[in-house]
Enzyme design. Structure first.
Site, PDB file in Angstrom:
ATOM      1  CB  ALA A  59     -43.611 -20.703   4.613  1.00  0.00           C
ATOM      2  CB  CYS A  60     -48.669 -20.361   7.188  1.00  0.00           C
ATOM      3  SG  CYS A  60     -49.296 -22.058   7.308  1.00  0.00           S
ATOM      4  CB  SER A  61     -47.591 -20.786  12.130  1.00  0.00           C
ATOM      5  OG  SER A  61     -47.381 -19.404  12.247  1.00  0.00           O
ATOM      6  CB  SER A  79     -48.893 -22.058   3.735  1.00  0.00           C
ATOM      7  OG  SER A  79     -49.162 -23.282   4.366  1.00  0.00           O
ATOM      8  CG  LEU A 129     -42.220 -20.480   8.337  1.00  0.00           C
ATOM      9  CD1 LEU A 129     -42.583 -19.010   8.232  1.00  0.00           C
ATOM     10  CD2 LEU A 129     -40.837 -20.729   7.760  1.00  0.00           C
TER      11      LEU A 129
END
Length: 234
Positions: A173-175, A194, A216
């Site tokens: 996961a990333c932003s 990600s 996220l």
């Protein structure tokens, strides 16, 4: 005689250029007009050895796997069947199937808020070194008003391996999330931190890698569980 003197002058003349980041090897010949900060930095760099020479800021290190073009990354992700899941599916997999959420955002963002139980290994970190290339990159970031420039974390895989074995079930996961799915505007999908991390994981033998679609940002927007490091430590 005049020609010889002119040639000697040309050879010993210092060369300090902001655009090329070229420095003379003689620290005593820095011209008085040189900005104080630049001169101080130059003298500091040369204090250990008067013969120190920075050849060129354009001497970029060899390309790393993370810097491969997106088309190459996407092809491997599809070949390895890296599946994208939405935030609600990710939460279910975490609760019911022992999936681990690997948060690859910067540490500061992770500390502020993250899914409970997530592990943080940042794929990019603040620029640490002071080579000519790193100085040039800092200057480029600063030109756009960014004074906390980042670089690829060279210890990313090593850090992941210290926390998760190759058979672990991982949701990266990333932003923002990115996507491998084609669309009218993005025929090859869109790269993200990600997806770069997922690419590095499968490249290094991880077998059960998933990707958080929507990132996220969507997780928090939909009000799914969130924790902060300060709260977890209490």
């Amino acid at each position: 005689m005049l020609a010889s003197a002119a040639a000697a002058t040309a050879i010993t003349k210092p060369s300090l250029s902001c655009s090329g980041l070229r420095f003379s090897s003689d620290i005593n010949s820095i011209p008085p007009s040189t900005p104080v900060a630049a001169a101080a930095g130059f003298r500091s760099s040369c204090s250990a050895a008067r013969s120190f020479r920075v050849r060129s800021a354009a001497t970029k290190p060899a390309k790393s796997p993370a810097e491969e073009d997106w088309k190459t990354k996407r092809e491997l992700l599809l070949q390895k069947r890296v599946r994208s899941v939405d935030v609600k599916e990710a939460l279910r997999l975490q609760k019911e199937n022992n999936f681990v959420i690997l948060d690859v955002r910067p540490e500061a963002e992770f500390k502020e808020a993250h899914p409970p139980g997530a592990i943080n290994v940042q794929i990019y970190r603040l620029i640490k070194e002071w080579t000519a290339w790193d100085i040039a990159r800092r200057a480029a970031f600063a030109f756009f008003g960014i004074f906390s420039g980042t670089e690829e974390n060279p210890e990313f895989i090593q850090s992941v391996e210290s926390k998760l074995d190759k058979d672990a079930k991982i949701i990266v996961a990333c932003s923002t999330g990115g996507t491998t799915k084609p669309s009218q505007n993005l025929p090859e999908g869109q790269q993200s931190r990600s997806l770069i991390a997922a690419y590095l994981l499968v490249l290094n033998g991880y077998k059960n890698v998933y990707h958080l679609e929507g990132g996220l940002y969507t997780w928090f927007k939909e009000g799914l569980p969130a924790a902060a490091v300060a709260a977890e430590e209490e």
